[in-house]
Design a protein around this motif. Sequence first.
Motif, PDB file in Angstrom:
ATOM      1  N   HIS A   4       0.835  -1.192   0.000  1.00 39.25           N
ATOM      2  CA  HIS A   4       0.000   0.000   0.000  1.00 39.25           C
ATOM      3  C   HIS A   4       0.878   1.254   0.000  1.00 39.25           C
ATOM      4  O   HIS A   4       1.790   1.387   0.815  1.00 39.25           O
ATOM      5  CB  HIS A   4      -0.899  -0.011   1.245  1.00 39.25           C
ATOM      6  CG  HIS A   4      -1.825   1.147   1.311  1.00 39.25           C
ATOM      7  ND1 HIS A   4      -1.698   2.137   2.248  1.00 39.25           N
ATOM      8  CD2 HIS A   4      -2.889   1.470   0.546  1.00 39.25           C
ATOM      9  CE1 HIS A   4      -2.654   3.017   2.069  1.00 39.25           C
ATOM     10  NE2 HIS A   4      -3.384   2.641   1.041  1.00 39.25           N
ATOM     11  N   ASN A  60      -0.284   5.304  -0.616  1.00 37.19           N
ATOM     12  CA  ASN A  60      -1.238   6.326  -1.049  1.00 37.19           C
ATOM     13  C   ASN A  60      -0.638   7.730  -0.925  1.00 37.19           C
ATOM     14  O   ASN A  60      -1.361   8.711  -0.888  1.00 37.19           O
ATOM     15  CB  ASN A  60      -2.552   6.222  -0.289  1.00 37.19           C
ATOM     16  CG  ASN A  60      -2.397   6.476   1.192  1.00 37.19           C
ATOM     17  OD1 ASN A  60      -1.281   6.542   1.707  1.00 37.19           O
ATOM     18  ND2 ASN A  60      -3.503   6.609   1.892  1.00 37.19           N
ATOM     19  N   MET A 104      -0.634  -4.852   2.087  1.00 37.73           N
ATOM     20  CA  MET A 104      -2.084  -4.658   2.145  1.00 37.73           C
ATOM     21  C   MET A 104      -2.705  -5.782   2.966  1.00 37.73           C
ATOM     22  O   MET A 104      -2.352  -6.948   2.788  1.00 37.73           O
ATOM     23  CB  MET A 104      -2.696  -4.679   0.745  1.00 37.73           C
ATOM     24  CG  MET A 104      -2.391  -3.480  -0.111  1.00 37.73           C
ATOM     25  SD  MET A 104      -3.286  -1.990   0.335  1.00 37.73           S
ATOM     26  CE  MET A 104      -4.980  -2.440   0.018  1.00 37.73           C
TER      27      MET A 104
END
Length: 124
Positions: free
Chosen positions: A93, A95, A115
């Motif tokens: 992950h 972001n 994740m």
Amino acid sequence: MNRKIVFPTNEHQGLLSKRDAHFGRANFYTVVELSPEGKTVDVLVVKNEGHKSSGCGGAVENICILGADALIVSGIGGSPLQGFARKGLAVYHDNISVSVEQSLNAFLANQLTLMQPDMSCSHH
């Protein structure tokens, strides 16, 4: 042994490509091949063939066909996340990073997390 890290992107700009927020809808997959020492050996940009009639399973296969060792995403649905887990492919992950290069550097610095099912998008 070299590793291949895949990044969903909307551009065909190699390491400078902007990452796409969601792997299944990205225009391209930017594949970075790393040496065992973590040095970039090759960068390949591949058009995303999309989900087609096989749904998210097709998107999982599209990534696996690339010989991926890891996939780095901002978001992913629960079904494809489970599909990657069944294939033994690590999904990380990120972001925060805007470009492939920034995300790759975060990956190499062990700043990304794997994740987990509770991190997946609920609409898949």
